[in-house]
Scaffold this motif. Sequence first.
Motif, PDB file in Angstrom:
ATOM      1  N   ARG A   1      44.057  31.344  49.031  1.00 34.10           N
ATOM      2  CA  ARG A   1      43.392  30.517  49.884  1.00 34.10           C
ATOM      3  C   ARG A   1      44.076  29.061  49.437  1.00 34.10           C
ATOM      4  N   CYS A   2      44.080  28.627  48.015  1.00 36.38           N
ATOM      5  CA  CYS A   2      44.394  27.097  47.707  1.00 36.38           C
ATOM      6  C   CYS A   2      46.084  27.312  47.628  1.00 36.38           C
ATOM      7  N   LEU A   3      46.580  28.310  47.853  1.00 35.80           N
ATOM      8  CA  LEU A   3      48.213  28.387  47.790  1.00 35.80           C
ATOM      9  C   LEU A   3      48.758  28.000  46.574  1.00 35.80           C
ATOM     10  N   THR A   4      48.096  28.344  45.251  1.00 39.76           N
ATOM     11  CA  THR A   4      48.494  27.659  44.173  1.00 39.76           C
ATOM     12  C   THR A   4      48.582  28.635  43.132  1.00 39.76           C
ATOM     13  N   ALA A   5      49.217  28.302  41.851  1.00 41.81           N
ATOM     14  CA  ALA A   5      49.093  28.884  40.697  1.00 41.81           C
ATOM     15  C   ALA A   5      47.893  28.312  39.974  1.00 41.81           C
ATOM     16  N   LEU A   6      47.201  29.266  39.120  1.00 46.39           N
ATOM     17  CA  LEU A   6      46.077  28.823  38.376  1.00 46.39           C
ATOM     18  C   LEU A   6      46.431  29.012  36.863  1.00 46.39           C
ATOM     19  N   SER A   7      45.704  28.479  35.917  1.00 49.37           N
ATOM     20  CA  SER A   7      45.928  28.850  34.606  1.00 49.37           C
ATOM     21  C   SER A   7      44.651  30.010  34.346  1.00 49.37           C
ATOM     22  N   ASP A   8      44.882  30.737  33.416  1.00 51.86           N
ATOM     23  CA  ASP A   8      44.058  31.776  32.992  1.00 51.86           C
ATOM     24  C   ASP A   8      42.467  31.229  33.019  1.00 51.86           C
ATOM     25  N   GLU A   9      42.287  30.231  32.596  1.00 49.62           N
ATOM     26  CA  GLU A   9      40.988  29.434  32.639  1.00 49.62           C
ATOM     27  C   GLU A   9      40.440  29.433  33.832  1.00 49.62           C
ATOM     28  N   GLU A  10      41.296  29.130  34.750  1.00 45.11           N
ATOM     29  CA  GLU A  10      40.830  28.784  36.271  1.00 45.11           C
ATOM     30  C   GLU A  10      40.494  30.021  36.951  1.00 45.11           C
ATOM     31  N   ALA A  11      41.098  31.097  36.439  1.00 39.88           N
ATOM     32  CA  ALA A  11      40.690  32.747  36.915  1.00 39.88           C
ATOM     33  C   ALA A  11      39.343  32.944  36.320  1.00 39.88           C
ATOM     34  N   ALA A  12      38.401  32.840  36.822  1.00 40.72           N
ATOM     35  CA  ALA A  12      36.864  33.178  36.267  1.00 40.72           C
ATOM     36  C   ALA A  12      36.910  34.699  36.757  1.00 40.72           C
ATOM     37  N   HIS A  13      36.635  35.603  35.610  1.00 41.05           N
ATOM     38  CA  HIS A  13      36.285  37.071  35.867  1.00 41.05           C
ATOM     39  C   HIS A  13      35.028  37.200  36.112  1.00 41.05           C
ATOM     40  N   LYS A  14      34.957  38.202  37.185  1.00 42.05           N
ATOM     41  CA  LYS A  14      33.603  38.479  37.880  1.00 42.05           C
ATOM     42  C   LYS A  14      33.622  39.944  37.991  1.00 42.05           C
ATOM     43  N   GLU A  15      32.683  40.633  38.055  1.00 41.05           N
ATOM     44  CA  GLU A  15      32.477  41.848  38.201  1.00 41.05           C
ATOM     45  C   GLU A  15      32.391  42.148  39.577  1.00 41.05           C
ATOM     46  N   LEU A  16      33.164  43.251  40.225  1.00 39.25           N
ATOM     47  CA  LEU A  16      33.013  43.638  41.665  1.00 39.25           C
ATOM     48  C   LEU A  16      32.893  45.087  41.781  1.00 39.25           C
ATOM     49  N   GLN A  17      32.224  45.672  43.021  1.00 43.12           N
ATOM     50  CA  GLN A  17      32.297  46.931  43.204  1.00 43.12           C
ATOM     51  C   GLN A  17      33.449  47.100  43.875  1.00 43.12           C
ATOM     52  N   GLY A  18      34.171  48.010  43.073  1.00 48.77           N
ATOM     53  CA  GLY A  18      35.531  48.322  43.914  1.00 48.77           C
ATOM     54  C   GLY A  18      35.568  49.907  44.186  1.00 48.77           C
ATOM     55  N   SER A  19      36.900  50.376  44.274  1.00 47.56           N
ATOM     56  CA  SER A  19      36.968  51.793  44.240  1.00 47.56           C
ATOM     57  C   SER A  19      38.215  52.345  43.385  1.00 47.56           C
ATOM     58  N   LEU A  20      38.392  53.452  42.951  1.00 41.82           N
ATOM     59  CA  LEU A  20      39.610  53.855  42.385  1.00 41.82           C
ATOM     60  C   LEU A  20      40.087  54.897  43.184  1.00 41.82           C
TER      61      LEU A  20
END
Length: 897
Positions: free
Chosen positions: A181-200
């Motif tokens: 969306r922001c069309l930019t790279a982020l540092s590791d710290e700027e990518a906040a890990h969140k749990e989400l319901q996905g599928s395998l």
Amino acid sequence: MSEELSKQYNPKEIEDKWYKYWEDNNLFAAKPALDKSSYSIVIPPPNVTGALHMGHALNNTIQDILIRYQRMKGKNVLWMPGTDHAGIATQNVVEKTLAKEGLKRQDLGRDKFIERVWQWKELYGSTIIRQLKKLGASCDWSRLRFTMDCEYSIAVTEVFVRLYEKKLIYRGTYIINWCPRCLTALSDEEAAHKELQGSLYYLKYPLKDNPKEFIKVATTRPETMLGDTAVAVNPKDKRYKKYIGKILILPLMNRQIKIIADTLVDMEFGTGAVKVTPAHDPNDYMLGKKHNLEFINVLSPDGTMNAAAEKFCGLDRFIAREKIVEELRSMGLLEKIQPHTLSAGHCYRCHTLVEPYLSKQWFVKMKPLAKPAIAAVKKGHIKFHPERWQKVYLNWMENIQDWCISRQIWWGHRIPVYYCKECQVGKSQINSKFKSQKSKIENGVIVSRTKPDKCPKCGSIELTQDEDVLDTWFSSWLWPFATLYWPKENADLKYFYPTATLVTAPEIIFFWVARMIMAGLEFKKQIPFKDVYIHGTVRDIEGKKMSKSLGNIIDPLEIISQYGTCALRFSIISITACGQDVYLSKEKFEQGRNFANKIWNASRFILMNLNPDDVAVDLCVFFKQEKLDIVNRWILSRFYTTLEKVGKELDNFKFNEAANSLYAFFWHEFCDWYIELAKPQILEKNTQVVMFKILEKYLRILHPFMPFITEEIWQKLPGAKGSIMQQTWPHLQNELINKNDEEQMQLAFDIINTIRNMRQELEVDLTSRIEIKLTPANKEGRDSLEQLIPYIKNLAKIENLIFSEKYIVQKNEYACVLKNMHIVMPLQGIVDAEEIYKKNQAKIDKLKFEIKNKETMLANKDFLGRAPKEIVDTEKTKLNDMHQQIVKLEAIKNGLR
RNA sequence: GGGCGCAUAGCUCAGUUGGUUAGAGCGCUACAUUCACAUUGUAGAGGUCAUAGGUUCAACUCCUAUUGCGCCCACCA
């Protein structure tokens, strides 16, 4: 006599007035002065887009308390204010306003867009500063800095160049976090890990040799299969041993991919075989490099599939996912779909799911910078409060990864790198297919403090600057010294650096605190601050983090207009235990408001009864000359005890305890007891002096917490000169502390309270005056009580107080036991003697039990050996008291029968 | 998966290295009101300090385990 004070404290009328007064008189200004030691704090610069929230209120109140406290203690203080340009956040805000005009930033072009951002900043960027002033923050506003200031940019560029020259900055192609969306790279710290319901998703890849035989792989992101260039299995896995080295046909793409073996593969997970997409997953990237696989990027920067995805080209990643799954299902190549929770990175600004993405970015090599920063904390040069954050810091620092600092946005510090076309330089090609990792890119890269006229190698004037800007934190990490105009080594920098204390929230320990420590040590060769105070997170009453999106905000400005700044500050500090999260509700601010009102009215009362001529004396001289009565001696002792306590608590960052000490002293000792006791003798000189001096000194120690109300009252005191801000912190007068007086008074209070209780218990009219008999245990008790009689009589509404020598309780009398005291009151009205008898019996039983415990304890040799003498002595006196009480209780009990 | 924090009065929380009868604010109950302050005063009720063990003369405090809640970090597709 002052009668201008209204019945209620009215903060609105005075706060702006005094803030203006402070500013007009330059009371916040800081200048180096060699005869004084410095104490400086740099503000965690709020984003220019910011509006004051409770987190700011808490953070800045703490800083202001420290600053005002140290200023009064005679330090030369600097509180450096400023704002942060907040790259992505600000760009987003301005883009939103553009969107209202139907424009995109690309429509304007880079230069015009940046101009718009600056315009926006001029219009709205000082909102947060005005709000900080409402909060009473005593920053030196003449030094206000912004992370995009010209001089600040010089520091940023300088740092980039130095690190590059030290080979600590490099450019390379790696998997980074990409926000579509922001069309930019982020540092590791700027990518906040969140749990989400996905599928395998379990997919079947057919073998080339035998299309009826399949290898099953499991994936959470099936759309990346278009970029698969291998399938990996564990070499130890018996199920797959025979397939290693064989070729698979990648469905939909009909590409031939190899089955490789690597110990990284977890045999337990999924099917034990993993699809390898080197361009879209960090682990796969490693495998790709190790096994020399092809890197196929199938995504465009905006999160749609690119040309490499062939017929899925142009589809959004999530739509492509559905289509691909559908197609595989129809081909019979979808084994099953299982629900699966996974944790994935989200952009910390716009919360979009980030994509691991292969692209060319600038990085800072962190390990060499981290090393001294780890040592500084381990050696105790920098201390965290509370201490537990040190572990968090060290754990992160010891596992630190390189820092991706380039951002593909426009608002920020431009990277000081220039490329010479002649020297065959490629620029950041995010969307290119990767064929080879070995490029000659570093040829013709010019890293320079100023824009070069021509290429130093070939002389070409066709130079282009790198399009990217630097991570916002790449400027923030220089804050403690760049605000003082580093790299210039001027007097301010020498005097005010390193700073004393950093006050901040736990969320930015990695983003900011850790990096500042590294930067300080690298560029200034000195730690940036000695103490780091980490306060808690502000939450609502249900424990949820306060945020706009949740709609659970309590607006500090609203609280200020309703209850006043001092109420806000006091309340929030008194409920913030060291480092604990703060749970707020509107009602909690009532305590602060009530307290402010109490201070107001007590001061009003004192000023109404004050004879200004009487109080113009030095307290210590006065104390030595005059013989003060016990009440005045007591309150002086209590004041200085409180002063000592508050000082210690502030020195140890125990702000809530300091606030509560101040509250308890003023309300429950000074108002509840002292003023009440002093009323009958309020016009006597001794009382006048003590009452006034304590108020005057108390206002000073309260001032860091409640700056406005203390200033307002201060200005009304007779003989007040200048602002309360300019006063010194009161000196501790140890000779005025007298624990014996304190104990004596405590006994008087206990007697008064006991008598009040007895009256209530016996339903004796509380307004009537009665007669009481007191039996002190010994002569000293009697002597000390004699000087307290007038006070006790008055407050307990006793007509006549008689000392009796014997414990005998007459028939129509009731008695209570208090320590080694015996209080006898005539019985009035109808009382159930039996009930009182039973109560007494219960008390006796309880006492006996406690006596037994104490006796075994005191008989114990270990205890006597180990426990400090004081404790042993107090325990012994306690035991004695208990025995005496039992005797008396028995006497009362027997009297009742 | 690793790390950290929290559990004490109806509610929100204090409790410094083990040592009075475990405290505060709010709420509740009773009483007071021309008196600086009803944004007040006085008092009261209300606690097995999450659970189970252990160390100790002594545990809310130290140790171990368990339960519940919260946070942070981590590449399990």
